[in-house]
Design a protein around this motif. Structure first.
Motif, PDB file in Angstrom:
ATOM      1  N   LEU A 212      31.704  10.487 116.642  1.00 30.44           N
ATOM      2  CA  LEU A 212      30.665  10.810 115.675  1.00 30.44           C
ATOM      3  C   LEU A 212      30.299  12.277 115.827  1.00 30.44           C
ATOM      4  CD1 LEU A 212      28.521   7.595 116.240  1.00 30.44           C
ATOM      5  CD2 LEU A 212      29.802   8.142 114.153  1.00 30.44           C
TER       6      LEU A 212
ATOM      7  N   LEU B 221      33.027   5.865 107.551  1.00 32.88           N
ATOM      8  CA  LEU B 221      34.160   5.293 108.278  1.00 32.88           C
ATOM      9  C   LEU B 221      35.309   4.955 107.343  1.00 32.88           C
ATOM     10  CD1 LEU B 221      35.402   4.044 110.877  1.00 32.88           C
ATOM     11  CD2 LEU B 221      34.284   1.895 110.234  1.00 32.88           C
TER      12      LEU B 221
ATOM     13  N   CYS C 153      27.564   5.145 112.344  1.00 36.61           N
ATOM     14  CA  CYS C 153      28.675   4.524 111.599  1.00 36.61           C
ATOM     15  C   CYS C 153      28.210   4.043 110.230  1.00 36.61           C
ATOM     16  CB  CYS C 153      29.271   3.375 112.414  1.00 36.61           C
ATOM     17  SG  CYS C 153      30.241   3.944 113.818  1.00 36.61           S
TER      18      CYS C 153
ATOM     19  N   CYS D  94      31.521   0.546 116.470  1.00 35.75           N
ATOM     20  CA  CYS D  94      31.169   1.156 115.194  1.00 35.75           C
ATOM     21  C   CYS D  94      30.824   0.084 114.158  1.00 35.75           C
ATOM     22  CB  CYS D  94      32.326   2.025 114.706  1.00 35.75           C
ATOM     23  SG  CYS D  94      31.936   3.067 113.285  1.00 35.75           S
TER      24      CYS D  94
ATOM     25  N   ILE E 173      34.386  11.106 112.734  1.00 36.00           N
ATOM     26  CA  ILE E 173      33.508  10.645 111.659  1.00 36.00           C
ATOM     27  C   ILE E 173      32.443  11.707 111.440  1.00 36.00           C
ATOM     28  CG2 ILE E 173      31.925   8.830 110.888  1.00 36.00           C
ATOM     29  CD1 ILE E 173      33.329   6.902 112.770  1.00 36.00           C
TER      30      ILE E 173
ATOM     31  N   ILE F 281      32.771   6.401 120.228  1.00 45.26           N
ATOM     32  CA  ILE F 281      32.447   5.013 119.910  1.00 45.26           C
ATOM     33  C   ILE F 281      33.731   4.281 119.523  1.00 45.26           C
ATOM     34  CG2 ILE F 281      31.978   5.455 117.451  1.00 45.26           C
ATOM     35  CD1 ILE F 281      29.664   3.410 117.677  1.00 45.26           C
TER      36      ILE F 281
ATOM     37  N   GLN G 260      27.460  -1.536 115.045  1.00 44.94           N
ATOM     38  CA  GLN G 260      26.364  -0.645 114.664  1.00 44.94           C
ATOM     39  C   GLN G 260      26.181  -0.631 113.147  1.00 44.94           C
ATOM     40  OE1 GLN G 260      26.725   3.733 114.647  1.00 44.94           O
ATOM     41  NE2 GLN G 260      25.025   3.794 116.110  1.00 44.94           N
TER      42      GLN G 260
END
Length: 315
Positions: free
Chosen positions: A16, A186, A181, A99, A176, A94, A102
């Motif tokens: 991220l 994504l 996320c 992801c 990302i 992550i 989340q």
């Protein structure tokens, strides 16, 4: 074989990297987001404490406001701590499973913001337009009829969205461009056709917050017409409705801009898209308890009483 290896790595691990273009200024984002996170936790905790401890605030309307405070308290916890760590230490790793978990938690819990406002609108409709039957309709067995359908809708749409995202193969990059996320952040990294995922994301946006807003607006139109016909006796109720409308409008504007920003790429820069998506989740969590605390007389009185009691017993 080289591409397959890259796909396997990308499939299992992501980074991220929201606001990466700010460079050396990125760590300074820790300060405003930490302050907003602290405000959200503090304000919602106080609001929840007042509603739980004060028997005068145990009516259905305040219980629903309390549930909104629970949502606003929980939602930032799913992503803000990771954001803060990423800003300070540039750590944003992550896994795909993490992801997706989340993503589901953020979208499912976030959906309750508009759904709770819909339930609040029903509460006001029964209180103002059907006062003689208010306690009948708001009794738990009867009110559950209005609760079950939105719960199933929110669950099915979000599970479908996350499940379909998890079925994709990611081969573009493992970075990302976001702080958490978010669904399209994504999905746009996938190789192959993502039109179905795009459609499901749009349906989720329009069938949850937008559809709830339409129902809320319709109920408040009926309420306002009823109040204006009956005179000025229900102005207190109108004030409560306006509070709900303020909260609903601010949430919907951020939600729609966040969802549509991925479909208007020439207009939105990456940083703008990340900022709007983050504010869509974080701003209502800070804004809602303050609006309800300031505009709801009973909550405001209980808060002032709490403050006066604290002053009586200084440290």
């Amino acid at each position: 074989m080289k591409n397959l290896s890259a796909q396997n790595i990308l499939f299992t691990d992501f980074k991220l990297n929201g606001f990466y273009s700010l460079g050396e200024w990125r760590p300074f984002l820790f300060i405003p987001f930490f302050l907003m996170f602290s405000l959200s936790i503090t304000a919602n905790s106080i609001l929840l404490y007042l509603i739980i401890c004060q028997r005068s605030l145990h009516s259905p309307m305040y219980v629903l406001i309390g549930l909104m405070a629970v949502v606003d308290l929980i939602l930032p916890i799913f992503f803000v701590p990771n954001m803060l760590v990423s800003f300070l230490f540039n750590w944003g790793g992550i896994s795909l499973v993490g992801c997706l978990i989340q993503m589901f938690c953020i979208h499912y819990v976030g959906a309750f913001q508009s759904t709770l406002l819909l339930w609040m609108a029903l509460d006001r409709y029964f209180a103002i337009c059907k006062p003689l039957y208010y306690h009948k309709y708001m009794a738990i067995p009867n009110f559950l009829k209005f609760v079950v359908v939105p719960l199933i809708r929110n669950g099915l749409l979000n599970i479908s969205m996350v499940y379909m995202a998890g079925k994709l193969t990611f081969c573009v990059t493992n970075v990302i461009d976001h702080c958490f996320c978010e669904h399209m952040a994504l999905v746009q990294l996938a190789c192959g056709d993502i039109s179905i995922n795009n459609l499901v994301g749009l349906l989720t946006a329009f069938l949850i917050p937008t559809f709830d807003f339409i129902l809320v607006t319709g109920s408040y139109v009926v309420i306002f017409v009823s109040v204006f016909k009956s005179g000025k006796g229900q102005m207190k109720a109108i004030n409560t409705c306006i509070t709900h409308i303020i909260v609903m409008t601010s949430s919907l504007i951020f939600a729609l801009i966040a969802f549509m920003s991925y479909r208007i790429r020439n207009t939105f820069s990456t940083n703008s898209r990340v900022f709007v998506s983050t504010m869509y989740l974080l701003f209502p969590s800070c804004f809602n308890p303050i609006v309800y605390g300031v505009r709801t007389k009973e909550i405001r009185q209980q808060f002032l009483q709490l403050v006066s009691e604290v002053k009586i017993f200084p440290l």
